[in-house]
Design a protein around this motif. Sequence first.
Motif, mmCIF file in Angstrom:
data_model
loop_
_atom_site.group_PDB
_atom_site.id
_atom_site.type_symbol
_atom_site.label_atom_id
_atom_site.label_comp_id
_atom_site.label_asym_id
_atom_site.label_seq_id
_atom_site.Cartn_x
_atom_site.Cartn_y
_atom_site.Cartn_z
ATOM 1 N N PHE A 1 0.818 -1.216 0.000
ATOM 2 C CA PHE A 1 0.000 0.000 0.000
ATOM 3 C C PHE A 1 0.854 1.269 0.000
ATOM 4 O O PHE A 1 0.496 2.261 -0.621
ATOM 5 N N ASP A 2 1.976 1.250 0.692
ATOM 6 C CA ASP A 2 2.861 2.422 0.704
ATOM 7 C C ASP A 2 3.321 2.748 -0.718
ATOM 8 O O ASP A 2 3.345 3.928 -1.118
ATOM 9 N N LYS A 3 3.682 1.726 -1.468
ATOM 10 C CA LYS A 3 4.090 1.932 -2.871
ATOM 11 C C LYS A 3 2.917 2.474 -3.683
ATOM 12 O O LYS A 3 3.081 3.378 -4.519
ATOM 13 N N TYR A 4 1.735 1.936 -3.433
ATOM 14 C CA TYR A 4 0.551 2.398 -4.142
ATOM 15 C C TYR A 4 0.310 3.882 -3.871
ATOM 16 O O TYR A 4 0.049 4.662 -4.800
ATOM 17 N N MET A 5 0.409 4.309 -2.618
ATOM 18 C CA MET A 5 0.182 5.711 -2.281
ATOM 19 C C MET A 5 1.250 6.609 -2.881
ATOM 20 O O MET A 5 0.969 7.731 -3.311
ATOM 21 N N SER A 6 2.472 6.129 -2.927
ATOM 22 C CA SER A 6 3.538 6.897 -3.571
ATOM 23 C C SER A 6 3.225 7.118 -5.047
ATOM 24 O O SER A 6 3.395 8.226 -5.573
ATOM 25 N N ASP A 7 2.709 6.087 -5.691
ATOM 26 C CA ASP A 7 2.337 6.204 -7.104
ATOM 27 C C ASP A 7 1.153 7.150 -7.285
ATOM 28 O O ASP A 7 1.104 7.922 -8.256
ATOM 29 N N VAL A 8 0.196 7.090 -6.367
ATOM 30 C CA VAL A 8 -0.970 7.986 -6.437
ATOM 31 C C VAL A 8 -0.536 9.444 -6.368
ATOM 32 O O VAL A 8 -0.977 10.283 -7.160
ATOM 33 N N LEU A 9 0.337 9.763 -5.417
ATOM 34 C CA LEU A 9 0.797 11.146 -5.279
ATOM 35 C C LEU A 9 1.545 11.601 -6.531
ATOM 36 O O LEU A 9 1.390 12.750 -6.964
ATOM 37 N N THR A 10 2.304 10.712 -7.108
ATOM 38 C CA THR A 10 3.030 11.048 -8.338
ATOM 39 C C THR A 10 2.068 11.251 -9.503
ATOM 40 O O THR A 10 2.145 12.249 -10.228
ATOM 41 N N ASP A 11 1.136 10.315 -9.657
ATOM 42 C CA ASP A 11 0.196 10.375 -10.786
ATOM 43 C C ASP A 11 -0.686 11.617 -10.723
ATOM 44 O O ASP A 11 -1.024 12.204 -11.761
ATOM 45 N N TRP A 12 -1.076 12.001 -9.524
ATOM 46 C CA TRP A 12 -1.977 13.145 -9.351
ATOM 47 C C TRP A 12 -1.239 14.439 -9.047
ATOM 48 O O TRP A 12 -1.868 15.477 -8.808
ATOM 49 N N ASN A 13 0.094 14.364 -9.052
ATOM 50 C CA ASN A 13 0.914 15.547 -8.799
ATOM 51 C C ASN A 13 0.502 16.233 -7.504
ATOM 52 O O ASN A 13 0.338 17.458 -7.448
ATOM 53 N N GLU A 14 0.310 15.440 -6.457
ATOM 54 C CA GLU A 14 -0.103 15.951 -5.155
ATOM 55 C C GLU A 14 1.071 15.916 -4.185
ATOM 56 O O GLU A 14 1.865 14.973 -4.197
ATOM 57 N N PRO A 15 1.202 16.946 -3.329
ATOM 58 C CA PRO A 15 2.318 16.967 -2.386
ATOM 59 C C PRO A 15 2.173 15.951 -1.264
ATOM 60 O O PRO A 15 3.161 15.385 -0.806
ATOM 61 N N GLY A 16 0.943 15.726 -0.797
ATOM 62 C CA GLY A 16 0.781 14.819 0.327
ATOM 63 C C GLY A 16 -0.663 14.430 0.546
ATOM 64 O O GLY A 16 -1.584 15.038 -0.003
ATOM 65 N N ALA A 17 -0.861 13.389 1.361
ATOM 66 C CA ALA A 17 -2.206 12.910 1.666
ATOM 67 C C ALA A 17 -2.179 12.163 2.988
ATOM 68 O O ALA A 17 -1.135 11.660 3.415
ATOM 69 N N GLY A 18 -3.334 12.097 3.622
ATOM 70 C CA GLY A 18 -3.496 11.296 4.826
ATOM 71 C C GLY A 18 -4.504 10.195 4.550
ATOM 72 O O GLY A 18 -5.502 10.419 3.879
ATOM 73 N N VAL A 19 -4.257 9.013 5.089
ATOM 74 C CA VAL A 19 -5.160 7.875 4.875
ATOM 75 C C VAL A 19 -5.544 7.298 6.230
ATOM 76 O O VAL A 19 -4.691 7.073 7.095
ATOM 77 N N ALA A 20 -6.850 7.067 6.418
ATOM 78 C CA ALA A 20 -7.341 6.403 7.620
ATOM 79 C C ALA A 20 -8.295 5.297 7.198
ATOM 80 O O ALA A 20 -9.083 5.469 6.269
ATOM 81 N N ILE A 21 -8.226 4.149 7.869
ATOM 82 C CA ILE A 21 -9.113 3.027 7.590
ATOM 83 C C ILE A 21 -9.809 2.629 8.887
ATOM 84 O O ILE A 21 -9.159 2.433 9.917
ATOM 85 N N ILE A 22 -11.122 2.547 8.814
ATOM 86 C CA ILE A 22 -11.924 2.141 9.968
ATOM 87 C C ILE A 22 -12.513 0.767 9.693
ATOM 88 O O ILE A 22 -13.105 0.532 8.635
ATOM 89 N N HIS A 23 -12.354 -0.145 10.632
ATOM 90 C CA HIS A 23 -12.875 -1.510 10.503
ATOM 91 C C HIS A 23 -13.745 -1.815 11.716
ATOM 92 O O HIS A 23 -13.309 -1.722 12.859
ATOM 93 N N ASN A 24 -15.011 -2.151 11.450
ATOM 94 C CA ASN A 24 -15.950 -2.459 12.528
ATOM 95 C C ASN A 24 -16.000 -1.351 13.583
ATOM 96 O O ASN A 24 -16.019 -1.606 14.796
ATOM 97 N N GLY A 25 -15.990 -0.111 13.105
ATOM 98 C CA GLY A 25 -16.112 1.016 14.014
ATOM 99 C C GLY A 25 -14.828 1.400 14.726
ATOM 100 O O GLY A 25 -14.820 2.319 15.551
ATOM 101 N N GLU A 26 -13.735 0.733 14.406
ATOM 102 C CA GLU A 26 -12.454 1.021 15.056
ATOM 103 C C GLU A 26 -11.446 1.533 14.032
ATOM 104 O O GLU A 26 -11.369 1.019 12.913
#
Length: 231
Positions: free
Chosen positions: A30-55
């Motif tokens: 996933f880290d590689k995927y996010m690095s590619d996303v930032l490159t493809d979209w020419n974005e400086p940075g992003a935050g990612v949060a995942i919630i599972h079963n309310g946690e």
Amino acid sequence: MKNIILAFFSLLSINIIAQEINISKSLKGFDKYMSDVLTDWNEPGAGVAIIHNGELVFVKGYGYRDYGNKLPVTKNTLFQIASNTKLFTTIAAGMLVEKGVLNWDKPITESVPELQFYNDFLNSNVTLRDMLGHKTGISRHDMIWFQSDFSRKELFERIKYLEPSIPPLRQDFIYNNLMYTAVGYSIELRTGKTWEEYVKENIFTPLEMNNTVFSIAEMQKSSIMEFLIMR
């Protein structure tokens, strides 16, 4: 964009039936995927949060909150979310619908007679759903509010001067920030609380969104002192 959205939804469903999820295994690559996303979209940075079963099971920053100074995005970085604030206005309005204060599909002037549109037809037909769904036929008129000194109340009072550009009602989608301003002020009229007060009390506080603020000025004063630099 569809690929990104689908990827995020697939991540949320990973191990959904498992007793316990293995984050490291599920998010392998996933880290590689996010690095590619930032490159493809020419974005400086992003935050990612995942919630599972309310946690909250995963939160991480990628890239930079200040690209020039190479300051990284972390799990605490505050982002300006611009028109995503419309979500909070819609939820707040929906809460008042549930209480019977507002109504999705009756003319909004029945619930908020202070709100007046350009003509009698609009006054008798525009609904809350129309306003939030950008279906009023009234064009944006963004220069009325952008970098202006008008208060929310003053913008609300100027809705009646805005002639529809696509009559009749509900024939097309026209994005309109002023309709959300009007709904926000309608919330104040019906509750006696400002939009900010109502949203904080009914959305932010119950969800423990303790670091979420309403303006860039507040963000810059935050004790977190981490925010995305817009250049």
